[in-house]
Enzyme design. Structure first.
Site, PDB file in Angstrom:
ATOM      1  N   GLU A 162      60.088  30.133  -9.871  1.00 34.89           N
ATOM      2  CA  GLU A 162      59.751  30.791  -9.691  1.00 34.89           C
ATOM      3  C   GLU A 162      58.822  29.905  -7.884  1.00 34.89           C
ATOM      4  O   GLU A 162      57.929  29.020  -8.564  1.00 34.89           O
ATOM      5  CB  GLU A 162      59.160  32.332  -9.083  1.00 34.89           C
ATOM      6  CG  GLU A 162      58.457  32.228  -8.313  1.00 34.89           C
ATOM      7  CD  GLU A 162      57.954  33.661  -8.663  1.00 34.89           C
ATOM      8  OE1 GLU A 162      56.588  34.369  -8.447  1.00 34.89           O
ATOM      9  OE2 GLU A 162      58.312  34.851  -9.784  1.00 34.89           O
ATOM     10  N   ASP A 164      56.175  31.073  -4.915  1.00 32.38           N
ATOM     11  CA  ASP A 164      55.163  31.825  -4.176  1.00 32.38           C
ATOM     12  C   ASP A 164      55.179  30.976  -2.701  1.00 32.38           C
ATOM     13  O   ASP A 164      54.884  29.822  -2.358  1.00 32.38           O
ATOM     14  CB  ASP A 164      54.367  32.067  -4.309  1.00 32.38           C
ATOM     15  CG  ASP A 164      55.044  33.277  -4.922  1.00 32.38           C
ATOM     16  OD1 ASP A 164      56.130  33.437  -5.964  1.00 32.38           O
ATOM     17  OD2 ASP A 164      53.999  33.633  -6.575  1.00 32.38           O
ATOM     18  N   GLU A 167      51.181  34.586  -0.677  1.00 30.16           N
ATOM     19  CA  GLU A 167      51.405  35.984  -1.122  1.00 30.16           C
ATOM     20  C   GLU A 167      50.135  36.686  -0.597  1.00 30.16           C
ATOM     21  O   GLU A 167      48.732  35.387  -1.077  1.00 30.16           O
ATOM     22  CB  GLU A 167      51.174  35.924  -2.348  1.00 30.16           C
ATOM     23  CG  GLU A 167      52.717  36.083  -3.603  1.00 30.16           C
ATOM     24  CD  GLU A 167      52.169  36.030  -5.135  1.00 30.16           C
ATOM     25  OE1 GLU A 167      52.678  37.269  -5.711  1.00 30.16           O
ATOM     26  OE2 GLU A 167      50.926  35.012  -5.706  1.00 30.16           O
TER      27      GLU A 167
END
Length: 407
Positions: A162, A164, A167
């Site tokens: 994953e 990101d 965020e």
């Protein structure tokens, strides 16, 4: 009716024209250097002139406290809007503390998501996003994630990746943004979660934004290569990590997640908290566009390849693309070998294609009493008999064998 059809047709043509103009206005990402060729990946890019369910999944699987609703994702005026609402509902929920699925678990908020149907890995990803007004409580996010493959059990195998890209508004200060990594890697025979909190040196980047992300649109991007991961905000580099584990195929995702005070973190997951307030809801993040580019050329090797995310081209030279190339096969020589007790032979293993991204293999023997094999493919004869040595690729699980006879 005929007039309405003509109007609809003209609107569709106009929408396509607007998309084309927008793409031409940004033919290359800001990180492109002179002489480089970057190709826009249409299946993982959108100007959001229409809500395109063939490109995005707006009703993806629920996970944890996140209950996704198709109706919470809308497109209008060239913007994607993802809305979080205060809505009491019940559904199946994984209770990590007790390691069990719970039916009819009470939850209190729903939200919107857009998950790409196409997957990919290496490339430059950018979205122009305006955060939600409500703070604290929600986290607008632009990220990508793979499936979890529990069949990968060898030490060093990566079961989950994953990245990101950003965020927003999930920390105590509204201007703190996170640009993080998550993964599951097999260590000492056990799948191990590596999160920003548990492995900050490899998995966490924090940045203090010079603006309030709720007030206007800003660009958030990441460049992913086989070696490096670099994050950008409004074209300025804000984070960097070596790419140690993030080589899986991933879906590109835009979402608005629920955060404290409406959640609490326990047993490696989010749970609903006692705070079920409707204050500040509904609240929405907006996305002006998302664009994905893949750079072609620039590596050594004999084959070109692409990812499953709609790569629309590559160069025709003897160079590898800067995108994930899956394994198609493996050959090992010699195919048969006769040894005397105590003798050794080193196997010659060739993973195909030449541009395959993950060329790691695992060797095994059918009879350790007859012949052993090391991680480097060195076979040693132990006792009289026969044994089959198998080589298996970590990507795609392709195999080939060698028959060893010991006199």
């Amino acid at each position: 009716m005929k007039i309405n059809k003509q109007v609809t047709l003209l609107s569709a043509v106009a929408g396509l024209a607007l998309t084309s103009v927008a793409a031409q206005a940004n033919p290359q990402p800001h990180i492109a250097k002179p002489g480089e060729t970057w190709i826009l990946q249409e299946k993982r890019s959108d100007e959001f002139d229409v809500k395109d369910a063939t490109k995005w999944n707006f009703q993806t699987e629920n996970y944890g406290v996140w209950s996704w609703r198709n109706e919470n994702a809308t497109v209008s005026n060239g913007k994607l809007k993802l809305t979080t609402k205060r809505e009491t509902h019940n559904r199946t929920f994984w209770d990590g503390c007790n390691q069990q699925q719970v039916a009819n678990y009470p939850l209190y908020y729903t939200s919107g998501v857009a998950k790409s149907r196409a997957t990919g890995n290496y490339g430059y990803y950018e979205a122009r996003i305006k955060g939600a007004n409500t703070f604290p409580g929600v986290s607008p996010a632009f990220w990508m994630y793979s499936t979890i493959d529990r069949t990968l059990t060898e030490n060093g195998d990566v079961q989950y990746s994953e990245i990101d890209v950003v965020e927003l508004t999930q920390k105590g200060n509204v201007r703190e943004s996170d640009h993080d990594l998550h993964n599951i890697v097999v260590k000492n025979g056990s799948p191990t979660w590596m999160r920003p909190g548990s492995a900050p040196e490899t998995n966490h980047n924090g940045y203090h934004l010079p603006f309030d992300p709720r007030n206007d649109f800003h660009t958030y991007g990441v460049n992913v290569t086989k070696d490096d991961i670099t994050w950008y905000v409004d074209g300025v580099q804000v984070g960097y990590k070596k790419n140690l584990y993030w080589h899986r195929q991933m879906n590109l995702t835009l979402s608005q997640g629920l955060r404290a005070p409406h959640t609490e973190w326990r047993c490696n997951q989010f749970y609903p908290s006692a705070n079920k307030s409707a204050e500040g809801f509904p609240t929405s993040m907006e996305v002006d566009y998302v664009r994905t580019w893949v750079k072609v050329g620039g590596n050594t090797g004999g084959d070109t390849g692409g990812d499953t995310g709609g790569n629309t081209g590559g160069d025709n030279s003897n160079s590898c693309p800067d995108t994930w190339v899956a394994v198609t096969g493996v050959n090992v020589t010699p195919q048969t070998k006769t040894l005397s007790k105590g003798q050794s032979v080193t196997l010659n293993t060739n993973v195909l294609p030449a541009c395959a991204t993950n060329k790691n293999v695992v060797y095994s023997t059918s009879n350790k009493n007859v012949a052993t094999v090391t991680n480097e493919g060195v076979v040693k004869a132990k006792n009289k008999g026969s044994a089959t040595i198998t080589v298996k690729t970590k990507n795609k699980g392709k195999t080939d064998t060698v028959m060893i006879t010991v006199n």
